[in-house]
Design a protein around this motif. Sequence first.
Motif, mmCIF file in Angstrom:
data_model
loop_
_atom_site.group_PDB
_atom_site.id
_atom_site.type_symbol
_atom_site.label_atom_id
_atom_site.label_comp_id
_atom_site.label_asym_id
_atom_site.label_seq_id
_atom_site.Cartn_x
_atom_site.Cartn_y
_atom_site.Cartn_z
ATOM 1 N N ASP A 151 34.919 49.560 -9.273
ATOM 2 C CA ASP A 151 34.564 49.139 -10.620
ATOM 3 C C ASP A 151 33.906 50.295 -11.363
ATOM 4 O OD1 ASP A 151 35.439 46.651 -9.852
ATOM 5 O OD2 ASP A 151 33.430 45.807 -9.565
ATOM 6 N N LEU A 245 30.983 42.662 -15.013
ATOM 7 C CA LEU A 245 31.067 43.025 -13.595
ATOM 8 C C LEU A 245 29.807 42.620 -12.830
ATOM 9 C CD1 LEU A 245 32.649 46.559 -14.020
ATOM 10 C CD2 LEU A 245 33.762 44.576 -13.004
ATOM 11 N N ALA A 246 28.661 42.633 -13.509
ATOM 12 C CA ALA A 246 27.400 42.289 -12.852
ATOM 13 C C ALA A 246 27.194 40.786 -12.741
ATOM 14 C CB ALA A 246 26.235 42.916 -13.620
ATOM 15 N N ASN A 247 28.045 40.014 -13.413
ATOM 16 C CA ASN A 247 27.942 38.563 -13.425
ATOM 17 C C ASN A 247 29.005 37.992 -12.483
ATOM 18 O OD1 ASN A 247 27.114 35.942 -14.469
ATOM 19 N ND2 ASN A 247 29.027 35.953 -15.642
ATOM 20 N N GLU A 248 28.610 37.351 -11.412
ATOM 21 C CA GLU A 248 29.535 36.931 -10.361
ATOM 22 C C GLU A 248 30.729 36.135 -10.893
ATOM 23 O OE1 GLU A 248 31.386 36.807 -6.838
ATOM 24 O OE2 GLU A 248 29.617 38.002 -7.320
ATOM 25 N N PRO A 249 30.545 35.153 -11.788
ATOM 26 C CA PRO A 249 31.716 34.387 -12.252
ATOM 27 C C PRO A 249 32.712 35.208 -13.074
ATOM 28 C CG PRO A 249 29.673 33.178 -12.663
ATOM 29 C CD PRO A 249 29.284 34.569 -12.288
ATOM 30 N N THR A 250 32.303 36.395 -13.551
ATOM 31 C CA THR A 250 33.196 37.179 -14.411
ATOM 32 C C THR A 250 33.457 38.578 -13.859
ATOM 33 O OG1 THR A 250 31.302 37.935 -15.739
ATOM 34 C CG2 THR A 250 32.461 35.960 -16.492
ATOM 35 N N ARG A 251 33.198 38.797 -12.602
ATOM 36 C CA ARG A 251 33.283 40.155 -12.063
ATOM 37 C C ARG A 251 34.727 40.648 -11.905
ATOM 38 N NH1 ARG A 251 34.516 41.232 -7.088
ATOM 39 N NH2 ARG A 251 33.355 43.167 -7.263
ATOM 40 N N GLN A 252 35.697 39.803 -12.176
ATOM 41 C CA GLN A 252 37.099 40.222 -12.095
ATOM 42 C C GLN A 252 37.763 40.265 -13.476
ATOM 43 O OE1 GLN A 252 38.728 37.413 -9.184
ATOM 44 N NE2 GLN A 252 38.587 38.986 -7.609
ATOM 45 N N THR A 416 34.729 32.213 -18.713
ATOM 46 C CA THR A 416 34.902 31.248 -17.623
ATOM 47 C C THR A 416 35.464 29.936 -18.175
ATOM 48 O OG1 THR A 416 32.608 30.436 -17.834
ATOM 49 C CG2 THR A 416 33.000 32.262 -16.309
#
Length: 637
Positions: A151, A245-252, A416
């Motif tokens: 990343d 990227l630092a936010n788990e639900p949106t890291r992709q 999300t």
Amino acid sequence: MYSKQMKSTGAGSRSALVSGCGNRLWLLLVVMVMAASAHAGSHWVGTWGTAPQLVEPNNNPPSPGLGGNSLRQIVQVSIGGETVRLKLTNEFSSGATEIKGVELSLALTAGSSSDVDESSTVSLTFGGSTSLTMPAGGTATSDAVRFPIADRQNVAITIHYGNASSSSVSGHPGSRTTSYLKAGNTSDFSGAIKTDHWYNILALEVEAPEAAGAVAILGNSITDGRGSTTNGQNRWADVLSRRLLANEPTRQVGVLNMGIGGNCVLGGGLGPAAVNRYKRDLLGQEGVKWIILFEAVNDLGYCANGMQTAKRIIDVYKQIIREAHQKGIYVFGGTITPFKGNSYYSADHEKGRSTINQWIRTTTMLDGIIDFDATVRNPEDPEAMQRTFLFENDWLHLNPQGYEAMGGCVDLSLFTKTGPLAADDEEESYGQALWMEAEHLRTATVGTAFRPVDDDTASGGHYLLTVNNIVSAAPADSTDMLVAHFTAKTADTYHIYARVLCPTWDDDSYWMGIDGAMTDFVNGLQTTAWDWKEIYSGYLQAGSHKLTLGGREDGARIDKLCITTNPEAPTGMGGTEEQVTRLSAAPLGSGSTRLYSLDGLPRTAAAANGLSIRVQRAGDGTVSARVIVAHKKTRTP
């Protein structure tokens, strides 16, 4: 015997060979099935991209030029991956571009040097060949190659050119990143010529899980990053990418910056207009699941009519939304940031900006809103930007602190979203507004010098005629005033329109005050038929406010008021007074049988026995009495 043994051995060898082949074929099939299974849950997603254009002459490659030489360009990706492919463009070049070879390497900086990790270098192929020739107007996509990137990794793209023009080049001038040009076919860029532009590179894509996707941002120089730090990778889109990227639900979630400096939605700016490029730069990107629309400031800055331009831009936005929704893509609208203090600013251009922002905030077609305007505007002067965010005091572009604020204001939960997309069309509506019948602002002690007149062409069948001529100073007697209390639901720029009929130049003005004395007056309201005229435009904090209108020239006629955030004037008789929040109507006179809306409740029809509610107001507009009155006959407006 030897011969037999040979034959026997030979036969056995053939049997073993067949058996070995079978095992190898079986293993190969297993590997192929496993690979197919692995790829079944993945797809290509853009991790970096840029919007191409015909490079302007002053931004063309410096000497020694591209032809026969090598160019190393640095990009910083958003999401990582193991397998990648590169897209090149020759879309705007007038001639073919020959490329002898292309390599990818992990760069050691974000652009401040040409240094790379040599051990990471891989050569790309295009249809199995390391060389290619892109025709004029063409593009090329490399074969997939294993090239692990993390990343926000910095990647160097090294291109070795054959015959190539340096005067008709497809590229992206606003790279905000340094590229390195060296004579000959070389991988040694020491002493290379530096240039802060990208040429021929279009997109870098990674093979990513099915859940991964990209957001493509349509923008101009504010998105492209004018005012950000060269090689700092701190555009607002970069800030957003790091947050995702630092936010788990949106890291992709990959981020694709499709901003072009000087670009316009409708045409006339630098690069292809957004109306012409959105299919490629938004809908044509790999793995796009979201789109952000954030353009139009250049259109407004150069236009001759702010309102007309705003309406045309909104029509283009609607077109993009409909086509994106057909592909299952969510579309978010970014409000246009303020530009008062810049040469772009005028009252007319500001109306265009307000119109677009009002539409973004109220339309049912967008799937989400990103309020950049509210984030960066000056609370004391909302048509201008906060000084701390200014780049070179041009009152249009932002500095890194401003871009940090912009990237930080985006609600990550937008990425999300699940469920249905927003509407593909919207009902024609004026939007939220407070509507006030002028005659209802006249009470027993306030505004009695405004004479009510019956008129079927007026809203509610009545209007108020100004009786006295008071032109030297605002009236001190409350009988020459109308008072309206109203509530602003949110802090915003509000417009107050009056439906008036002022036949001549000497009966077309009113004294006016907002939250204080009537220190101003509005003039030039002359019209030979009922029409809506703007009498106030300004920023109001959320909460209670008071509008006071005073008679100035006798013979002026006022029918109705509209208080709204919509910069476009109403038409016809406007909306119904029932939309007024906590506004109670007052009677026309002691014998009136009009019905009333009480403290925001819907207006109620009279009962069979003819009951109605009479509300008395004190001189300051507060309710002093509510009385149920019986009448033999009632009349509703």
